[in-house]
Design a protein around this motif. Structure first.
Motif, short mmCIF file in Angstrom:
data_model
loop_
_atom_site.label_atom_id
_atom_site.label_comp_id
_atom_site.label_asym_id
_atom_site.label_seq_id
_atom_site.Cartn_x
_atom_site.Cartn_y
_atom_site.Cartn_z
N ILE A 2 0.86 -1.18 0.00
CA ILE A 2 0.00 0.00 0.00
C ILE A 2 0.90 1.24 0.00
CG2 ILE A 2 -1.87 -1.14 1.26
CD1 ILE A 2 -0.93 0.52 3.74
N GLN A 3 0.32 2.35 -0.34
CA GLN A 3 1.06 3.60 -0.26
C GLN A 3 1.21 4.01 1.20
OE1 GLN A 3 -0.52 7.56 -1.72
NE2 GLN A 3 0.86 7.09 -3.43
N ALA A 4 2.37 4.52 1.57
CA ALA A 4 2.61 4.93 2.96
C ALA A 4 1.55 5.92 3.43
CB ALA A 4 4.00 5.54 3.08
N GLN A 57 15.63 -6.44 8.74
CA GLN A 57 14.32 -7.07 8.54
C GLN A 57 13.64 -6.61 7.25
OE1 GLN A 57 12.85 -9.45 10.50
NE2 GLN A 57 14.71 -9.51 11.74
N LYS A 58 14.35 -5.78 6.48
CA LYS A 58 13.82 -5.27 5.20
C LYS A 58 12.49 -4.52 5.41
CE LYS A 58 16.14 -8.87 2.51
NZ LYS A 58 17.35 -8.04 2.39
N VAL A 59 12.46 -3.73 6.46
CA VAL A 59 11.30 -2.90 6.77
C VAL A 59 11.34 -1.65 5.90
CG1 VAL A 59 10.41 -1.34 8.57
CG2 VAL A 59 10.96 -3.73 9.12
N ASP A 60 10.18 -1.18 5.44
CA ASP A 60 10.15 0.05 4.65
C ASP A 60 9.32 1.16 5.28
OD1 ASP A 60 7.76 -1.29 4.04
OD2 ASP A 60 8.51 -1.90 2.07
N PHE A 61 8.76 0.92 6.50
CA PHE A 61 8.01 1.95 7.22
C PHE A 61 8.21 1.72 8.71
CE2 PHE A 61 4.52 4.10 9.23
CZ PHE A 61 4.09 5.10 8.38
N ASP A 88 21.28 6.54 7.04
CA ASP A 88 20.92 5.13 6.82
C ASP A 88 19.45 4.99 6.45
OD1 ASP A 88 23.48 4.29 7.37
OD2 ASP A 88 23.07 3.81 9.48
N LEU A 89 18.59 5.76 7.09
CA LEU A 89 17.16 5.71 6.76
C LEU A 89 16.91 6.16 5.32
CD1 LEU A 89 15.80 7.15 10.12
CD2 LEU A 89 15.26 4.88 9.21
N LEU A 90 17.59 7.23 4.92
CA LEU A 90 17.41 7.73 3.55
C LEU A 90 18.02 6.76 2.54
CD1 LEU A 90 18.22 11.49 4.21
CD2 LEU A 90 16.00 10.55 3.54
N LYS A 91 19.19 6.22 2.87
CA LYS A 91 19.87 5.29 1.96
C LYS A 91 19.01 4.07 1.68
CE LYS A 91 24.04 2.41 1.61
NZ LYS A 91 25.32 2.04 2.29
N HIS A 92 18.31 3.58 2.70
CA HIS A 92 17.49 2.38 2.56
C HIS A 92 16.02 2.70 2.29
CE1 HIS A 92 20.64 -0.55 3.61
NE2 HIS A 92 21.12 0.42 4.38
N ASP A 93 15.74 3.98 2.05
CA ASP A 93 14.40 4.42 1.62
C ASP A 93 13.32 3.96 2.60
OD1 ASP A 93 12.60 5.75 0.03
OD2 ASP A 93 12.38 4.12 -1.43
N ILE A 94 13.56 4.21 3.88
CA ILE A 94 12.61 3.83 4.93
C ILE A 94 11.83 5.07 5.36
CG2 ILE A 94 12.35 2.92 7.27
CD1 ILE A 94 14.95 1.35 6.83
N VAL A 95 10.52 4.98 5.28
CA VAL A 95 9.65 6.06 5.73
C VAL A 95 9.51 5.97 7.25
CG1 VAL A 95 7.35 7.10 5.57
CG2 VAL A 95 8.38 6.03 3.54
N VAL A 96 9.64 7.11 7.92
CA VAL A 96 9.49 7.15 9.38
C VAL A 96 8.37 8.12 9.73
CG1 VAL A 96 10.60 7.55 11.60
CG2 VAL A 96 11.95 6.69 9.66
#
Length: 371
Positions: A2-4, A57-61, A88-96
């Protein structure tokens, strides 16, 4: 996937940003809300070790209670652990995303969870003296759109009356309109007076949910120019508060209650502010996190003891001087968010048929150990 933003919308329906404290930087912290996500990590704090857990864990959000950026970064020198964490968050494209004081105040949010964890009964918002005024939203929509409209309004938080949700009133009638030459009507034609059967739907909306409810209404309305009314009411909801107050099922001594808290929250230690630890108490206020400065609200509500974290030395003296006892179990008791929000997001995923995995962080971000 789903979209974040879809998940963010659901979070903000539970805990609207409009009710957060003015200085609180809750909301989107890092990343693009348009990103497609499929795995969510729930945590109390976003610390470097938690970010590494998310990467592994390959989390994206990441959903957090405490905002990542309480203080602005003065530079982006990645030799600093906090800056490296951002990188690191930006490099792995993780939304927080963080929901802090808005989740503390929300009905069914942090302070309700804390009050339940303390085994309180008759739980009510800790009065803050600020009533929440309501509006009546009246919208006119085609008969075949009425069910979708009621659903959209209810899902956005309209029609909540005490323990009841999605309360509305609907009546059928005739709508008339004359589209102009530049109009593109969903029903009828430009230049022709049109009469059609419509539903009039009425719902009550608290002021802090008004914008999101109107946006939800407009999103599902088929008309180019929807007709709706917003009517201010004298109806009020209980004040929105950072804390809760309730009663124990039976009186306990301050010491026994503190020992119960220590056991139930699996603590290595806590602090008691009391001149008489054997005094029986039954009426308890709770403010999750660091709430010592709000102790006058607990006093006004008639609380015999306040449960909150990070009590300042001089504040403890002021509490005692004013006849209020307190128990400080620490700030990390808010880690209950990991199980509570994981379950909540899983429920949303099931109801909305989202392809979304959700897991709590397995790491403790408690910086203190008591001996």
């Amino acid at each position: 996937m789903i979209q974040a933003q879809t998940l963010i919308n659901q979070i903000e329906n539970l805990a609207p940003l409009s009710i957060k404290e003015s200085s609180d930087p809750s909301g989107l912290q890092i990343g693009n809300p348009e990103k497609m996500i499929q795995k969510v990590l729930v945590t109390l704090d976003v610390r470097p070790e938690v970010v590494q857990e998310a990467i592994d864990q390959k989390v994206d959000f990441i959903f957090a209670h405490h905002p990542v950026m309480f203080r602005p970064a003065k530079n982006l020198d990645t030799r600093d652990p906090q800056n490296k964490m951002y990188a690191d968050l930006l490099k792995h494209d993780i939304v927080v995303y963080a929901a802090h004081t808005n989740l503390d105040k929300a009905v069914g949010g942090m302070n309700d969870w804390m009050a339940q964890g303390l085994r309180l009964q008759n739980i009510q918002p800790l009065p803050s003296g600020t009533p929440i005024y309501c509006y009546k939203l009246v919208v006119f929509t085609p008969l075949d759109n009425a069910a979708a409209m009621r659903s959209a309004l209810g899902n956005a938080g309209a029609g909540e009356l005490g323990d009841y949700q999605q309360a509305s009133y609907t009546v059928a009638g005739q709508g008339r309109f004359l589209p102009g030459t530049g109009a593109h009507p969903a029903i009828g034609a430009s230049g022709q007076l049109t009469t059609t059967q419509e539903s009039r739907i009425e719902v009550i909306v608290p002021s802090y949910r008004l914008n999101q409810v109107v946006e939800a209404m407009l999103a599902v309305h088929p008309y180019e120019e929807p007709a709706y009314d917003l009517i201010p009411l004298k109806n009020t909801e209980p004040s929105i508060s950072l804390g809760r107050i309730g009663t124990l099922s039976q009186p306990l001594s301050v010491l026994d209650f503190a020992q119960q808290i220590k056991k139930d929250f699996n603590l290595t230690g806590l602090r008691i502010v009391s001149h008489d630890r054997q005094q029986l108490i039954q009426k308890v206020a709770v403010i999750a996190g660091d709430g010592g400065k709000f102790y006058p609200d607990a006093l006004k509500a008639g609380a015999q003891v306040l449960v909150t974290g990070d009590i300042y030395y001089h504040t403890a003296h002021d509490m005692l001087a004013n006849g209020l006892q307190a128990i400080d179990p620490g700030h990390h008791t808010e880690s209950i968010i990991k199980t509570k929000m994981t379950a909540q997001i899983q429920q949303w995923a099931q109801v909305n048929d989202w392809d979304l995995a959700v897991q709590p962080s397995e790491l403790s971000t408690e910086p203190f150990y008591f001996i």
